[in-house]
Design an enzyme around this catalytic site. Structure first.
Site, short mmCIF file in Angstrom:
data_model
loop_
_atom_site.label_atom_id
_atom_site.label_comp_id
_atom_site.label_asym_id
_atom_site.label_seq_id
_atom_site.Cartn_x
_atom_site.Cartn_y
_atom_site.Cartn_z
N ASN A 66 0.86 -1.18 0.00
CA ASN A 66 0.00 0.00 0.00
C ASN A 66 0.90 1.23 0.00
OD1 ASN A 66 -1.82 2.03 0.48
ND2 ASN A 66 -2.34 1.39 2.56
N LYS B 196 0.13 4.33 -0.34
CA LYS B 196 -0.48 5.53 0.25
C LYS B 196 -0.21 6.75 -0.65
CE LYS B 196 -0.07 3.19 4.62
NZ LYS B 196 0.07 3.24 6.06
N HIS C 191 -9.34 1.12 4.92
CA HIS C 191 -8.05 1.35 5.58
C HIS C 191 -8.24 2.32 6.76
CE1 HIS C 191 -3.96 2.56 6.39
NE2 HIS C 191 -3.61 1.42 5.82
N GLU D 257 -6.61 4.72 7.81
CA GLU D 257 -6.40 6.14 7.51
C GLU D 257 -7.63 6.75 6.84
OE1 GLU D 257 -2.67 5.52 5.50
OE2 GLU D 257 -1.82 4.89 7.42
N GLU E 26 -5.38 -4.97 10.58
CA GLU E 26 -4.33 -3.98 10.79
C GLU E 26 -4.58 -3.22 12.09
OE1 GLU E 26 -2.34 -2.87 6.81
OE2 GLU E 26 -4.07 -1.59 7.04
N GLY F 64 2.62 2.15 10.69
CA GLY F 64 3.57 3.25 10.52
C GLY F 64 4.27 3.65 11.80
N SER G 296 3.53 -2.31 10.21
CA SER G 296 4.99 -2.37 10.41
C SER G 296 5.60 -3.73 10.11
CB SER G 296 5.35 -1.91 11.83
OG SER G 296 4.95 -0.57 12.02
P1 PGA Z 1 2.98 0.14 7.58
O1 PGA Z 1 1.52 0.35 6.93
O2 PGA Z 1 3.52 -1.14 7.01
O3 PGA Z 1 3.77 1.34 7.13
O4 PGA Z 1 2.80 0.08 9.05
C1 PGA Z 1 0.63 -0.72 6.80
C2 PGA Z 1 -0.66 -0.24 6.19
O5 PGA Z 1 -1.09 0.89 6.51
O6 PGA Z 1 -1.28 -0.95 5.38
#
Ligand code: PGA
Length: 249
Positions: free
Chosen positions: A9, A11, A94, A96, A166, A172, A212
């Site tokens: 992803n 983003k 997601h 976010e 997640e 992140g 992560s």
């Molecule tokens: P990350 O993001 O691997 O940077 O923690 C995962 C995601 O948001 O799908």
């Protein structure tokens, strides 16, 4: 049989030239794998990404879509627009999108239904926040996210669903759920789906872990029996890291 999947992803990262460069490098370095490999660049670069990966098995997927067919929804993208450029898998839900763009379970349920109505595959994301886990509410939160967005689907729709658990506190942040925490939640998700539908649906749905995932922890996380792969954010922006994660599966 559920499939193994590693999805990146991206983003809101990578301009056009960077997108083409990273995809070209990825395609060249892609290891032999049984897993499905997917990347989700930003909307403006999706068509170019599909073109760049023309002769690669890597699938380009979208990070989001709107539930309406078309119309006065400034800034939004429809399922047909994605299908028209060769994209038939979309990430929905997601954290976010939920946190920064006000996407509620109700909106997400509409998006899932709209995508399935077009025969698209949905990668549905969900997961608890840190406070939920601290207060021991994480199972309850995950159960309600699944129920509100997915449990009114027909049994036959589930062949088009991929789940991505997640935990928000791990996205992140560099903090990962332990392989045991991931396994515990994934097993709980299968149990919840078994209760709502049946064991065959629960056992056939791929459940990815996201939050992560890095080359250093991927082998252990992917080694758990109910973890079928990963949704990778930061580490998917570096070809060698993403390739190492694909190798881990
Ligand atoms: P990350 O993001 O691997 O940077 O923690 C995962 C995601 O948001 O799908």
């Amino acid at each position: 049989m559920r499939s193994k999947i590693v999805a990146g992803n991206w983003k809101m990262n990578k301009n056009l030239a960077e997108t083409e460069a990273l995809l070209t490098e990825l395609a060249a370095k892609l290891p032999d794998t049984q897993a499905e490999v997917m990347v989700a660049p930003t909307f403006v670069n999706l068509a170019a990404a599909v073109h760049t990966l023309d002769s690669s098995v890597i699938e380009v997927i979208a990070q989001n879509m709107h539930f309406a067919e078309s119309g006065a929804y400034t800034g939004e993208i429809s399922a047909d627009m994605l299908l028209n450029i060769g994209i038939d898998t979309v990430i929905i839900g997601h954290s976010e999108r939920r946190a920064y763009f006000g996407e509620t379970d109700e909106i997400l349920a509409k998006k899932v239904k709209a995508a399935l109505a077009k025969n698209m595959r949905v990668m549905f994301c969900f997961g608890e926040e840190l406070d939920d886990r601290k207060s021991d509410n994480h199972f309850k939160v995950v159960e309600s996210q699944l129920k509100n967005a997915l449990f009114s689907l027909e049994a036959s729709d589930w062949g088009k669903i991929v789940l991505a658990y997640e935990p928000v506190w791990a996205i992140g942040t560099g903090e990962t759920a332990s392989p045991e925490q991931a396994q515990e939640m994934h097993a709980f998700i299968r149990k919840t789906i078994t209760e709502a539908y049946d064991a065959s649906i629960a056992n056939n749905v791929s459940i990815l872990y996201g939050g992560s995932v890095k080359p250093a922890n991927a082998v252990e996380i992917f080694g758990k029996p109910d973890v079928d792969g990963g949704l990778i954010g930061g580490a998917s922006l570096v070809a060698d890291d993403f390739v190492a994660i694909i190798k881990a599966i």
